[in-house]
Design a protein around this motif. Sequence first.
Motif, PDB file in Angstrom:
ATOM      1  N   LYS A 198      38.938 -10.778  29.452  1.00 25.65           N
ATOM      2  CA  LYS A 198      39.162  -9.443  29.992  1.00 25.65           C
ATOM      3  C   LYS A 198      39.589  -8.529  28.842  1.00 25.65           C
ATOM      4  O   LYS A 198      39.968  -8.991  27.765  1.00 25.65           O
ATOM      5  CB  LYS A 198      40.260  -9.479  31.057  1.00 25.65           C
ATOM      6  N   SER A 199      39.529  -7.240  29.068  1.00 25.02           N
ATOM      7  CA  SER A 199      39.928  -6.308  28.012  1.00 25.02           C
ATOM      8  C   SER A 199      41.421  -6.455  27.723  1.00 25.02           C
ATOM      9  O   SER A 199      42.213  -6.846  28.587  1.00 25.02           O
ATOM     10  CB  SER A 199      39.633  -4.868  28.433  1.00 25.02           C
ATOM     11  N   ARG A 200      41.781  -6.125  26.513  1.00 24.97           N
ATOM     12  CA  ARG A 200      43.195  -6.210  26.137  1.00 24.97           C
ATOM     13  C   ARG A 200      44.043  -5.233  26.953  1.00 24.97           C
ATOM     14  O   ARG A 200      45.208  -5.515  27.260  1.00 24.97           O
ATOM     15  CB  ARG A 200      43.360  -5.954  24.638  1.00 24.97           C
ATOM     16  N   TYR A 248      43.960 -13.465  25.501  1.00 21.99           N
ATOM     17  CA  TYR A 248      42.586 -13.114  25.135  1.00 21.99           C
ATOM     18  C   TYR A 248      41.882 -14.310  24.495  1.00 21.99           C
ATOM     19  O   TYR A 248      40.769 -14.690  24.896  1.00 21.99           O
ATOM     20  CB  TYR A 248      42.612 -11.922  24.172  1.00 21.99           C
TER      21      TYR A 248
END
Length: 212
Positions: free
Chosen positions: A38-40, A27
Motif C-alpha cells: 500500500k502507499s506510504r 512497506y
Amino acid sequence: MNFPRAVIFDLDGTLLDNSDIVIETYYTGMKELGYEPKSRDFIRSLLGQSTFKTGSDLGLKEKDLPAIDTYFWDYFGKSIRAEKYYPKIYPGVGDLLALLYEKKIPTAICTGNKAEFATLLMKKAGLDKFITAFVGAEDVTKQKPDPEPVFIALKKINVSKGQEIDKTIWYVGDTSSDMKAAKNAGIFSIGVPEKDKIEAIKRLNPDSIYVS
C-alpha cells in the motif's frame, strides 16, 4: 497549576516520532510476503495500531498476520539498534519530562511497542532517566484500548487509582486507542493528535486536547 499524581504517556506519535521506520517496515514487509505494498501515506494513516490490526487493515490474509508481526519486530528492532538511528523528539517533550521529574511525579510509558525497544529509543533520545516505568507489548495480554496496560503501568509506578474517575492521573496519547484506554481505565485523558487524527480524537471527547 495543579500537578497530577502520575502521568502515563504513549510513546510513538506522542513523545517520539519513529513513523518513517514504522512505515518502511510495513512497506517492505508486504513486499517480503508477496503483496503489492500500500502507499506510504495509507500506511501512515494506520499508525498507532497493533501489528495484527495494521496487517489486517493493509489487506493481508489472516494466515499471514503472524508473519507480518514477526517481520515487523525483527526489522524495526534492527533499524532502531543501528548506531546511526536516533528518534525525533517532539517539541516541548524534554522540558515537560524534566519538570515532572523535578516535581517527583512518577511517569510511565504505556506503548504497543516493545518495552525493550521503548527503553532503547528513550535512551537514545536522552530522556530515559525521566521515566519511572515502561509497559510494552510483551507485558500485556490485551493491548490498548483495553485498560490492562494502564493498570499494569499504575502498578509498576506504585500509584493507586482513587475515585471512579480519577482526574489526578493523566494519560497522554495521540490516537483513538489511547483515549479509549484512558477512559476505560477511568483516568484523565489528554489527546495530542497529529492533524489527520484531530477529528477522530475529538469524537471521543477527551478531557483535554492539544494540537501543535
